[in-house]
Design an enzyme around this catalytic site. Structure first.
Site, PDB file in Angstrom:
ATOM      1  CG  ASP A 119      -2.056   0.988   1.107  1.00  0.00           C
ATOM      2  OD1 ASP A 119      -2.309   1.475  -0.011  1.00  0.00           O
ATOM      3  OD2 ASP A 119      -2.680   1.287   2.138  1.00  0.00           O
ATOM      4  CG  HIS A 126      -3.982  10.907   2.257  1.00  0.00           C
ATOM      5  ND1 HIS A 126      -5.017  10.899   3.165  1.00  0.00           N
ATOM      6  CD2 HIS A 126      -3.136   9.914   2.652  1.00  0.00           C
ATOM      7  CE1 HIS A 126      -4.811   9.939   4.066  1.00  0.00           C
ATOM      8  NE2 HIS A 126      -3.674   9.333   3.773  1.00  0.00           N
ATOM      9  CD  GLU A 192      -5.950   5.069   4.643  1.00  0.00           C
ATOM     10  OE1 GLU A 192      -5.280   4.211   4.037  1.00  0.00           O
ATOM     11  OE2 GLU A 192      -5.453   5.882   5.444  1.00  0.00           O
ATOM     12  CD  GLU A 194      -5.468   3.050  -0.169  1.00  0.00           C
ATOM     13  OE1 GLU A 194      -4.654   2.422  -0.870  1.00  0.00           O
ATOM     14  OE2 GLU A 194      -5.339   3.196   1.069  1.00  0.00           O
ATOM     15  CG  ASP A 226      -5.820   0.570   3.756  1.00  0.00           C
ATOM     16  OD1 ASP A 226      -5.918  -0.500   4.378  1.00  0.00           O
ATOM     17  OD2 ASP A 226      -4.895   1.390   3.939  1.00  0.00           O
ATOM     18  NE  ARG A 230      -7.577   6.968   9.459  1.00  0.00           N
ATOM     19  CZ  ARG A 230      -6.907   6.750   8.331  1.00  0.00           C
ATOM     20  NH1 ARG A 230      -5.671   6.281   8.380  1.00  0.00           N
ATOM     21  NH2 ARG A 230      -7.461   7.003   7.171  1.00  0.00           N
ATOM     22  CD  GLN A 233      -2.905   4.498  10.672  1.00  0.00           C
ATOM     23  OE1 GLN A 233      -4.127   4.566  10.562  1.00  0.00           O
ATOM     24  NE2 GLN A 233      -2.080   4.962   9.761  1.00  0.00           N
ATOM     25  CE  LYS A 246      -3.499   2.389   7.402  1.00  0.00           C
ATOM     26  NZ  LYS A 246      -4.358   3.226   6.553  1.00  0.00           N
ATOM     27  CB  THR A 250      -7.492  -4.411   2.332  1.00  0.00           C
ATOM     28  OG1 THR A 250      -6.558  -4.090   3.361  1.00  0.00           O
ATOM     29  CG2 THR A 250      -7.371  -3.423   1.195  1.00  0.00           C
ATOM     30  CD  GLU A 351      -7.161  13.017   3.911  1.00  0.00           C
ATOM     31  OE1 GLU A 351      -6.682  13.808   3.096  1.00  0.00           O
ATOM     32  OE2 GLU A 351      -7.416  11.829   3.646  1.00  0.00           O
TER      33      GLU A 351
HETATM   34 CA    CA Z   1      -3.944   3.036   2.768  1.00  0.00          CA
END
Ligand code: CA
Length: 404
Positions: A119, A126, A192, A194, A226, A230, A233, A246, A250, A351
């Site tokens: 990844d 970002h 996320e 992606e 993904d 948080r 993480q 993570k 996914t 975000e």
């Molecule tokens: Ca990611």
């Protein structure tokens, strides 16, 4: 542009004959096998290929796309021509139509046995936003960011197909103000948005894949979410990077858009300054004009534009093999969160809520992170070679309660 397809409803749709995404499906009690999507139908390729006495028939009887993906670009192009003829030549219709299955009569499966999963972190907007949120007193981008596509190796075994429920992960977390870490369900579950790229033709140990050889090695593209915890993480990632925050899941789309279907989607990168080292140099359009929609509980909350990505997928592949690490058929590399420069283009809730401080509205409800029962759908469209837009497979997932 090829002739119009005879398949009812397919011409002019997001799954016209210039798209032809690959997938693996089951129909009733039949074993899983390979099909292509045309309009609201799946073409069951194995019996059609067998009737045509094509040598590739066995590839379509497989329960994953991997045997097909490893055949190389020339075979893929020939199969694309063959399938296009099947679906456009009027004389083929009587033989082919019995093998068209309505999309709502099949169950889509995990399309690929994923090899290694990498990844990346290729969106400048970002990376800058995350840097600003977490390190407000420092430069948003770390010194390496514009010299190489930053990435990490993820967990291939938990890459799941669209539609898989996502169990809220348990784990350790510790806020800076807490005296000690605590254990429990993640309270900051996030997405996320992606794009994922799948390797077809492999490379050997010690070899490198040049930027210019991208199309020889990339089989196709999937939508990818993904999922990220948080709070887990944030406590665990120093100094070795993402881990349990993570690796719980996914999600990828069940349809794989062939690279050839994206021929009209290539655009120039937004600009790379400083110029990257020669092994990362690109020649010509290397970005992709793909629009993304993030849909939460039926409401569009963001529209991240893929064309704003700083690093190209070819540069990612060149970088992840530059040390001689071999690439296997079925390897997956993902772009990292796609975020544009403005709030309504941000590809994560971290975000969108600017570090959980600015709740955003979802159909009258306020959110900073995902709640149990929330459904996320990622939708992707790109310019199609025959005009109009094609839809890269969507990615859905619903958050299930933690299992304490
Ligand atoms: Ca990611």
């Amino acid at each position: 542009m090829s002739a119009a397809t005879w398949v009812p409803g397919a011409a002019g749709s997001a799954y016209d004959v210039d798209h032809l995404p690959w997938g693996v499906f089951t129909h009733g009690d039949d074993t899983a096998r390979v099909g292509v999507r045309i309009g609201d139908h799946v073409l069951d390729l194995a019996p059609v290929a067998a009737a045509d006495m094509r040598p590739e028939a066995a590839l379509f009887e497989a329960a994953t796309l991997n045997p097909l993906m490893g055949q190389g670009r020339t075979v893929h192009a020939e199969l694309r021509r063959w399938i296009t003829d099947l679906l456009t030549v009027a004389e083929e219709r009587s033989d082919v139509e019995p093998h068209l299955l309505a999309i709502d009569e099949v169950a889509m499966q995990m399309p690929v046995e994923v090899g290694d999963y990498v990844d990346f972190y290729a969106s400048e907007h970002h990376a800058s936003a995350v840097g600003t949120i977490f390190r407000p007193d420092q430069e948003p981008l770390l010194p390496n960011w514009k010299h190489l596509p930053v990435g990490y190796h993820g967990r291939a075994g938990t890459v799941v197909p669209s539609g898989t429920g996502i169990v809220r992960p348990m784990g350790q977390r510790k806020n800076p103000s807490d005296a000690a870490p605590v254990f429990g369900p993640s309270g900051r579950l996030d997405i996320e948005a992606e794009l994922g790229f799948l390797a077809g033709t492999p490379s050997g140990l010690g070899e490198r894949i040049a930027v210019g050889d991208f199309a020889d090695h990339c089989f196709g593209v999937v939508g990818l979410n993904d999922w990220s915890a948080r709070d887990i993480q944030g406590w665990e990632y120093v100094p070795l990077g993402p881990f349990l925050g993570k690796s719980f899941a996914t999600s990828i789309s069940t349809w794989v858009t062939p690279l050839a279907a994206l021929d009209a989607a290539w655009v120039d990168l937004p600009g790379q300054d400083p110029a990257p080292l020669p092994y990362l140099a690109v020649d010509g359009p290397a970005g992709l004009d793909i629009d993304i929609e993030v849909v939460l509980n039926g409401h569009v909350v963001s529209r991240p534009p893929y064309r704003t990505m700083y690093w190209s997928p070819a540069q990612m592949l060149a970088h992840m093999s530059v040390n001689g690490a071999s690439v296997r058929t079925g390897d997956l590399w993902a772009s990292g969160t796609v975020s544009g420069p403005v709030r309504e283009e941000r590809g994560s809730f971290l975000e969108l809520s600017w570090g959980w401080r600015e709740p955003f509205s979802v159909g009258g409800e306020e959110r900073v992170a995902l709640e149990d029962g929330d459904e996320v759908v990622l939708r992707y469209t790109a310019p199609a070679t025959g005009g109009g837009r094609l839809a890269i497979g969507e990615v859905t997932g619903t958050v299930l309660p933690a299992r304490p």
